[in-house]
Write an enzyme that holds these catalytic residues in place. Structure first.
Site, mmCIF file in Angstrom:
data_model
loop_
_atom_site.group_PDB
_atom_site.id
_atom_site.type_symbol
_atom_site.label_atom_id
_atom_site.label_comp_id
_atom_site.label_asym_id
_atom_site.label_seq_id
_atom_site.Cartn_x
_atom_site.Cartn_y
_atom_site.Cartn_z
ATOM 1 N N ALA A 203 0.853 -1.191 0.000
ATOM 2 C CA ALA A 203 0.000 0.000 0.000
ATOM 3 C C ALA A 203 0.888 1.240 0.000
ATOM 4 O O ALA A 203 2.102 1.148 0.173
ATOM 5 C CB ALA A 203 -0.892 0.009 1.235
ATOM 6 N N LYS A 204 0.308 2.388 -0.204
ATOM 7 C CA LYS A 204 1.033 3.651 -0.058
ATOM 8 C C LYS A 204 0.015 4.744 0.174
ATOM 9 O O LYS A 204 -1.141 4.628 -0.253
ATOM 10 C CB LYS A 204 1.825 3.963 -1.330
ATOM 11 C CG LYS A 204 3.002 4.869 -1.099
ATOM 12 C CD LYS A 204 4.191 4.112 -0.540
ATOM 13 C CE LYS A 204 5.366 5.017 -0.259
ATOM 14 N NZ LYS A 204 6.566 4.261 0.104
#
Ligand code: NAD
Length: 428
Positions: free
Chosen positions: A117-118
Site C-alpha cells: 500500500a502507499k
C-alpha cells in the site's frame, strides 16, 4: 554467461507516469509466468482499493485550508497492506498507485506476510508550522481510518514524514478505538513501541545485498570505492556502514550538490558537516560535483539513495560502477537496465536492495503484537537472514530464466502473490 541473458527492452516514452512504468515492469515479468490464468494477472496489475480524501485543516492564521490525500492498497492477498505515507506538493494518485504496487512486490520478494500500500497528502510541510502538520496528520489519519488497522493496513514513514508523524497517527487512531494500538503503524519512536534497528534498517539491508553482490563478483569491499547519491536516512547510513566494511567513500551528495575526492573521506565527519552547514557541499578536501556528475564518477559501487528516475537512457552508458545498489525507490528507468546489462553492471533492484526497511517494520509490528521486544543484535541477525535468502532466490531466478536481476525479482514476487491468489480462489 551474461551474453546469453535475454534483456527485455520496454518502450518507455519520455514522461511515462510512474504507474505506467510499474505496470510495464509487471507485464515484462508476467511473460515468464505463463502458468497463471490471464484473469489472475489482470487482477494483480491494478490496485484493490484507491481512497481519495478531501479534508479541511485549520491553519495557525485561523483560516481553513482544504487538502487532498490518498491511500492506495495494491494487494492484501498475502496479508495486511503495508506502505509509507508521503507529504509532498508533488504527490499524485498515479504516483501513490505505483508506489503501492512496488510495495506489494517488495514485501513478497523478501517473503514477509504483507501486501502493499502507499499513502500521500498533497502539501508542503516545509512551509507549514509543526502544529499545522500535526492537525493535517490527525485529520488525514481520521479520514483514512476506515481502511487502516493493525490487521488490515499498516502505514509507515516516507518522504517528509517521520517517527513523530507516526506517533500522532497512532495516537489519533487509538482515540477512535478507545485503547492504544501500537501495531497500527511502524517507524514509531522507541518509547511508543518502535523497534531498535528500524532507523538503520534500509541502509543495513542495502549493505547486506551489496556485500553479497561483491562476493559474487570477486570484489573485495575493503578495496572498493563507493559513491552515494542522497545523504538522508538511506544514503548517509549506507555510506557509513560501507565505510565500516572498509570501503572508500569517494563521493556523496544531497539536494544542494555533491562532493568528490578519489582518495576518499570520512562519512561521519561529512554528516557532522551537513548538520552544521545544511549540506555536504564544501566539506574539507573535496571537489564540488553536481548530482548528475556523481552518477558518472569512477567507482566500484554506486548507491542511488535520493530520487526516482536518476539513471536513464541518457546517462546509463556513462555509469562506470560495477554494482548499482538501489537504496532509493525507482532510481533506474527500465531502458537504463538494458544498458547496464550490456555493460555487465550488476544491479541490485530497489524492491530487493531497500527491502530492509519494510522487513524491520514487519519485525516492529510482530513485537508490538506480542508486547515482547528484541535487542538490536536479534533484529540485525534476522534482517541479514531475510536479505541473504531473498538475494540468493532472486539471483537463482536470474540465472535459471536468463533475465536481469530486476525482472528476476519481479518474477519471484509476482509468482508468490499469484500463487496465493490462486490458493485463496476468486470470491464468491
Ligand atoms: P531522506 O529525506 O532522509 O533523504 C533524501 C536525501 O536525498 C537527502 O539527503 C536530500 O537532500 C537528497 N535529495 C533530495 N533531492 C535531491 C536531488 N535532487 N539530488 C540529490 N539528492 C537529493 O529520504 P530517505 O528516507 O533517505 O529516502 C531516500 C530514498 O530511499 C527514497 O527513494 C525512498 O523512497 C527510499 N527508501 C527509503 C526507505 C527508508 O526506510 N528511509 C525505505 C525504502 C526506500
Amino acid at each position: 554467461m551474461p551474453n546469453e541473458v535475454v534483456v527485455a527492452r520496454p518502450q518507455v516514452e519520455v514522461g511515462d507516469s510512474a504507474f505506467t512504468i510499474a505496470q510495464r515492469q509487471f507485464d515484462m515479468a508476467a511473460e515468464y509466468l505463463p502458468q497463471y490464468p490471464k484473469g489472475i494477472m489482470a487482477k494483480l496489475r491494478v490496485p484493490e482499493r484507491e481512497l481519495t480524501v478531501n479534508f479541511p485543516v485549520r491553519m495557525d492564521s485561523g483560516d481553513i485550508q482544504m487538502f487532498t490525500g490518498y491511500r492506495v492498497q495494491h494487494s492484501t492477498v498475502r496479508g495486511p497492506a503495508k506502505g509509507g505515507i508521503r507529504f509532498h506538493p508533488g504527490v499524485t494518485l498515479d504516483e501513490v498507485k505505483a508506489l503501492a504496487m512496488w510495495m506489494a512486490w517488495k514485501t513478497a520478494v523478501v517473503g514477509i506476510p504483507y501486501g502493499g500500500a502507499k499513502g500521500g497528502v498533497i502539501c508542503d510541510p516545509k512551509q507549514m508550522s509543526i502544529h499545522e502538520v500535526e492537525r493535517l496528520t490527525r485529520r488525514y489519519t481520521s479520514e483514512i481510518s476506515i481502511i487502516i488497522g493493525p490487521e488490515s493496513d499498516i502505514p509507515a514513514p516516507d518522504v517528509n514524514t517521520n517517527a513523530q508523524t507516526m506517533a500522532w497517527f497512532m495516537d489519533t487512531y487509538s482515540m477512535g478505538t478507545g485503547y492504544t494500538v501500537p501495531a497500527v503503524v511502524t517507524g514509531k519512536p522507541l518509547d511508543l513501541g518502535g523497534s531498535v534497528g528500524r532507523n538503520e534498517a534500509t541502509a543495513r539491508g542495502c549493505q547486506f545485498t551489496i556485500r553479497r553482490a561483491a562476493k559474487r563478483l570477486g570484489l573485495n569491499l575493503a578495496e572498493a570505492t563507493v559513491a552515494v547519491q542522497g545523504y538522508g536516512n538511506a544514503g548517509n547510513i549506507a555510506a557509513r556502514l560501507l565505510h565500516a566494511d572498509g570501503a572508500t567513500i569517494v563521493a556523496v551528495s544531497d539536494s544542494k550538490g555533491g562532493i568528490y575526492n578519489p582518495k576518499g573521506f570520512d562519512p561521519d565527519a561529512v554528516l557532522r558537516w551537513k548538520h552544521e552547514t545544511g549540506s555536504v557541499v564544501g566539506f574539507e578536501g573535496t571537489d564540488k560535483v553536481t548530482n548528475a556528475e556523481l552518477l558518472e564518477l569512477p567507482c566500484d559501487v554506486l548507491v542511488p539513495a535520493a530520487l526516482e528516475k536518476q539513471l536513464t537512457r541518457y546517462n546509463a552508458d556513462r555509469v562506470r560502477a560495477r554494482i548499482v545498489g538501489e537504496a532509493a525507490n525507482g532510481p533506474t528507468e527500465p531502458e537504463a537496465d538494458a544498458v547496464f546489462h550490456d555493460k555487465g553492471i550488476f544491479v541490485i533492484p530497489d524492491i530487493l536492495a531497500n527491502a530492509g526497511g519494510v522487513t524491520v517494520s514487519y519485525f516492529e509490528w510482530v513485537q508490538d503484537l506480542q508486547f515482547l521486544f528484541w535487542d538490536e543484535e536479534e533484529v540485525n541477525k534476522r534482517l541479514e537472514q531475510v536479505m541473504n535468502r531473498a538475494f540468493d532466490e532472486v539471483i537463482n531466478i536470474a540465472e535459471q530464466k536468463k533475465v536481469n536481476n530486476r525482472i528476476a525479482a519481479y518474477i519471484l514476487s509476482i509468482d508468490r502473490v499469484a500463487r496465493a491468489t490462486m490458493l485463496r480462489g476468486i470470491y464468491p
